[in-house]
Design an enzyme around this catalytic site. Structure first.
Site, PDB file in Angstrom:
ATOM      1  CB  CYS A  91       3.532  -5.098 -33.108  1.00  0.00           C
ATOM      2  SG  CYS A  91       3.185  -3.793 -31.891  1.00  0.00           S
ATOM      3  CB  CYS A  95      11.003  -1.204 -30.016  1.00  0.00           C
ATOM      4  SG  CYS A  95       9.749  -2.437 -29.564  1.00  0.00           S
TER       5      CYS A  95
END
Length: 391
Positions: free
Chosen positions: A102, A207
């Site tokens: 990410c 997440c």
């Protein structure tokens, strides 16, 4: 400083670290714009998307600080560059690290380019606990020099591990304002200026999974492929699993009907077999040598990182774990690494990233591909060798 960098775009996540980052930038006199990155938009099992709550918190922070806030949608990019790789890795028996990906592909690539080209930023800033050789506000910026990534003041919270795959282009124009603060100091600042997120818990785990179990989440994307659990020492079948993607090396496996606790020792993608070994500290789990793909060096201009060199440095493959001394040989043909550790470590895992340090500098990282012999087999070999000598 102000002549070089005036307009700074900061990634606002809805947490305390990015909030205090924005505050410190304002206090220094920069023109600050906040951007909330939406990377995931699929609701969890309760129909809730955490990104919505985080955006509300981010908006409250920016209202309090008088910082304009925009939202940018990177859902497609996250799916293509991070999540699809994660699924592919799990299907192949690897254990990936989506946080490293990410940062590499979203925050320090797509977000960076959006900030510079679309919003007219001179630099970006994030709430990571990290430092660079250019300083927390790029006060030591030199367009003709490479920048180096350095550990933060708070070694317990240091996040250079997750930044170990980012490149020079973005890092040279990134500020890390909280790099010289501890987490406690950051929370104290937030409380003193009345930020709503001062006591908000840190985000942990992956997440997009939410509160559901990992097994339940991953089964929504990868079909189960049952196979046997095999005791690696006896060859006896001790249970049945629902797929390699549910398990990682070193993980405990509660197998009913067995008196001793088992842990994952090896996964075989071709056969679907998962080998397990009894006891947490079984020598089957310990390895001293492993091999990686081509490393990503953050500052490749440093002479000791050239091909053919034997690099003496430190290593970790899990965030927050102690650094271990190692020797890394940089292959001249394929530019891969063979890494020899000072001492064996438990459950070094293919698919994870080996992150290398030289004192406070994070040199970069490489993906772990294969492991050398484990300590069980090495002990067997040493015993055989001693017996041969005796004869």
């Amino acid at each position: 400083m102000m002549k070089k960098f005036k307009n700074v775009v900061v990634g606002i996540s809805g947490g305390v670290d990015s909030a205090v980052t924005a505050y410190l930038l304002k206090k220094k006199g920069f023109n600050v714009t906040g951007v909330f990155m939406k990377n995931w938009d699929i609701p969890d099992e309760l129909g809730h998307c955490t990104a919505d709550t985080d955006f509300e918190d981010a908006q409250k922070v920016c209202n309090k600080l008088d910082v304009p806030l925009t939202q940018v949608n990177f859902v497609k990019e996250y799916w293509n560059f991070v999540f699809s790789d994660l699924i592919s890795d799990y299907e192949s028996g690897y254990t990936p690290n989506p946080d490293i990906l990410c940062n590499r592909y979203i925050k320090f690539n797509h977000f960076f380019r959006h900030a510079i080209h679309e919003l007219g930023a001179d630099a970006i800033a994030t709430g990571h606990y990290a430092n660079t050789s250019f300083g927390p506000y790029l006060e030591n910026y030199n367009k003709d020099a490479n920048v180096q990534l350095l550990q933060s003041k708070d070694k317990r919270k240091d996040q250079t591990f997750f930044l170990s795959q980012i490149d020079q282009l973005a890092l040279k124009k990134t500020m890390f304002p909280i790099g010289n603060f501890t987490k406690m100091e950051v929370r104290d600042i937030a409380k003193n200026i009345g930020l709503n997120v001062a006591s908000k818990p840190d985000s942990t785990g992956i997440c997009f999974i939410g509160k559901r179990s990992f097994h339940k989440f991953i089964s929504e994307y990868i079909p189960d492929k049952p196979g046997p659990f095999i005791d690696i020492e006896t060859g006896r079948k001790v249970g049945v699993h629902q797929g390699l993607h549910h398990w990682t090396l070193g993980q405990g496996a509660r197998l009913g009907g067995n008196l001793k606790p088992y842990f994952i020792a090896r996964k075989e993608p071709k056969t679907g077999i998962i080998y397990v070994a009894a006891e947490h500290d079984n020598p089957f789990f310990y390895t001293q040598i492993f091999f990686t793909n081509e490393p990503h060096w953050i500052d490749p201009s440093q002479s000791f990182l050239k091909k053919g060199n034997l690099l003496q440095c430190q290593f970790r493959f899990q965030h927050g774990k102690p650094l271990i001394n190692c020797s890394a040989y940089i292959d001249t043909k394929y530019n891969h690494l063979m890494v020899n550790l000072e001492k064996p470590l438990r459950a070094i895992t293919p698919g994870q990233y080996a992150v290398f340090y030289l004192n406070d500098q994070c040199l970069g990282s490489a993906r772990i591909l294969n492991l050398g012999p484990n300590m069980y087999h090495l002990n067997e070999f040493n015993e055989f060798e001693q017996e041969s000598i005796a004869v």
